[in-house]
Design a protein around this motif. Structure first.
Motif, mmCIF file in Angstrom:
data_model
loop_
_atom_site.group_PDB
_atom_site.id
_atom_site.type_symbol
_atom_site.label_atom_id
_atom_site.label_comp_id
_atom_site.label_asym_id
_atom_site.label_seq_id
_atom_site.Cartn_x
_atom_site.Cartn_y
_atom_site.Cartn_z
ATOM 1 N N ILE A 106 48.872 37.869 39.312
ATOM 2 C CA ILE A 106 49.375 38.681 40.545
ATOM 3 C C ILE A 106 48.795 37.977 41.732
ATOM 4 O O ILE A 106 49.497 37.994 42.657
ATOM 5 C CB ILE A 106 48.462 40.017 40.239
ATOM 6 N N VAL A 107 47.748 37.321 41.756
ATOM 7 C CA VAL A 107 47.188 36.355 42.965
ATOM 8 C C VAL A 107 48.149 35.248 43.392
ATOM 9 O O VAL A 107 48.524 34.917 44.513
ATOM 10 C CB VAL A 107 45.819 35.756 42.577
ATOM 11 N N SER A 108 48.682 34.707 41.985
ATOM 12 C CA SER A 108 49.560 33.741 42.421
ATOM 13 C C SER A 108 51.081 34.041 43.094
ATOM 14 O O SER A 108 51.468 33.461 43.899
ATOM 15 C CB SER A 108 50.154 32.922 40.998
ATOM 16 N N ILE A 109 51.506 35.263 42.389
ATOM 17 C CA ILE A 109 52.778 35.843 43.299
ATOM 18 C C ILE A 109 52.602 36.261 44.753
ATOM 19 O O ILE A 109 53.478 36.035 45.770
ATOM 20 C CB ILE A 109 53.086 37.005 42.430
ATOM 21 N N LEU A 110 51.275 36.807 45.008
ATOM 22 C CA LEU A 110 50.690 37.168 46.439
ATOM 23 C C LEU A 110 51.068 35.918 47.398
ATOM 24 O O LEU A 110 51.340 36.024 48.208
ATOM 25 C CB LEU A 110 49.343 37.965 46.404
ATOM 26 N N ILE A 111 50.349 34.921 46.754
ATOM 27 C CA ILE A 111 50.177 33.749 47.552
ATOM 28 C C ILE A 111 51.564 32.777 47.609
ATOM 29 O O ILE A 111 52.183 32.401 48.653
ATOM 30 C CB ILE A 111 49.230 32.763 46.560
ATOM 31 N N GLY A 112 52.436 33.052 46.483
ATOM 32 C CA GLY A 112 53.837 32.594 46.816
ATOM 33 C C GLY A 112 54.546 33.661 47.962
ATOM 34 O O GLY A 112 55.314 32.756 48.567
#
Length: 73
Positions: A4-10
């Motif tokens: 989820i953190v990776s998707i938000l950064i993306g």
């Protein structure tokens, strides 16, 4: 959680990359690239790879745009 953190950064990076597709705003891709790399690293640490793959697509869009513009434009 890391996915989820990776998707938000993306998504944050995508918000920067989309306007950078306009001519003379290509320099904004240089700002987005470090965020995308951090998203890729965090996505790599996750057990699933959806966030990492999303960040890789955003990274590819930014890099291709930079190559077409000669790195600046």
């Amino acid at each position: 959680m890391l996915n989820i953190v990776s998707i938000l950064i993306g998504l944050l990076s995508l918000v920067i990359v989309i306007p950078a597709q306009i001519p003379l705003l290509g320099w904004a891709n240089w700002i987005a690239l470090p965020f995308v790399v951090v998203g890729i690293i965090i996505g790599q640490l996750s057990s699933t790879n959806g966030g990492r793959n999303f960040c890789l697509v955003v990274f590819a869009i930014a890099v291709i745009r930079l190559m077409l513009g000669g790195g600046l434009i």
